[in-house]
Write an enzyme that holds these catalytic residues in place. Sequence first.
Site, PDB file in Angstrom:
ATOM      1  CB  ILE A  19      -5.117 -43.519  15.335  1.00 20.15           C
ATOM      2  CG1 ILE A  19      -4.063 -44.207  16.207  1.00 20.15           C
ATOM      3  CG2 ILE A  19      -4.502 -42.351  14.574  1.00 20.15           C
ATOM      4  CD1 ILE A  19      -4.512 -45.493  16.834  1.00 20.15           C
ATOM      5  CB  SER A  41      -7.504 -31.945  11.754  1.00 18.02           C
ATOM      6  OG  SER A  41      -8.181 -33.017  11.136  1.00 18.02           O
ATOM      7  NE  ARG A  42      -6.312 -33.403   4.623  1.00 19.12           N
ATOM      8  CZ  ARG A  42      -6.173 -34.337   3.689  1.00 19.12           C
ATOM      9  NH1 ARG A  42      -6.136 -34.000   2.416  1.00 19.12           N
ATOM     10  NH2 ARG A  42      -6.096 -35.615   4.024  1.00 19.12           N
ATOM     11  CE  LYS A  95      -0.236 -48.948  13.132  1.00 17.82           C
ATOM     12  NZ  LYS A  95      -1.089 -49.465  12.031  1.00 17.82           N
ATOM     13  CG  ASP A 173      -2.660 -49.227   8.979  1.00 16.42           C
ATOM     14  OD1 ASP A 173      -1.978 -48.196   8.793  1.00 16.42           O
ATOM     15  OD2 ASP A 173      -3.379 -49.380   9.990  1.00 16.42           O
TER      16      ASP A 173
END
Length: 314
Positions: A19, A41-42, A95, A173
């Site tokens: 996303i 970010s991992r 979201k 979702d």
Amino acid sequence: MTPLRAEPWRLGIVGVGKIARDQHLPAIAASDDFVLVAAASRHAALDDHPDFASIEAMLADGPPLDAVSICTPPNGRDRIVRAAIAAGKHVMIEKPPGATVSEVAALRRFAAERGVTLFASWHSREAAGVDAARDWLARRTVTHVAIHWREDIRVWHPGQEWILAAGGFGVFDPGINAVSIATGILPHDLIVESGTIFVPANRASPIAAQIALRLTNDAPVLLDLDFLQTGTQSWTITVETTGGTLHLNEGGKRLFIDNAEIALGADAGEYPRLYDRFAALVRAGQSDVDLRPLQLVADAFLVSRQERAQPFDF
């Protein structure tokens, strides 16, 4: 009120998944209000930007930031948002804003205490036909609503195991996008009455759902969700009223009244509009945290019966 700035706000992004790459990064690049200066970010990295393994590392060792955009999965997101707010950063959340209603309500209070903007974004409300649909319905009596939100999980969430895990929302979702539009355009509150959710035998979150709701004027509302739609994807809302029938198609991009399409003008795009809204909130020193879509999804889980579906694998 936050004063106007001569320079764009310095933005960090947390979570560099699908996303973020598909929607957030292009919208930020096109924005006059924000400039991306760091990412956390991992599992991924961005070219030409400092990258960090966590928000804590980005806040401690990264370049100065004014704001943070959170694009991680909802489960566990509250700690990330809380860290950004504690550091005095304005925050926009993808979201759904969190895994539970209570954690997002707590974040709203925390942002108010710290005097920063918190924007729980609902991108589907920024679709081209949504505002016009809301205005048309405001002058009419709704008698029936049918929402069909059917899409292919393998297309939109390829290999994303988290979405069918506990706290991943499953078909809700994408379904919460429909609920966010419905709560934005319908002139009465929505109440969940009953439902059936279908959970694959090897998963914890639903792959499909049929939910019965009503408006507070007693008009019935059907919410039909499916994560296994192949071919043409279906994102439609039909609202029957005493003064005609409204159709929002293609996720809110196209509006029809009594089968005649309404001209909507140029479409700026959902995510560019979100970042414009975020900037306006920061300038005004305000927050926008609408919990209604998340609350309705939580209510659907509470009152629905569960049926086992066939096992699902990506």
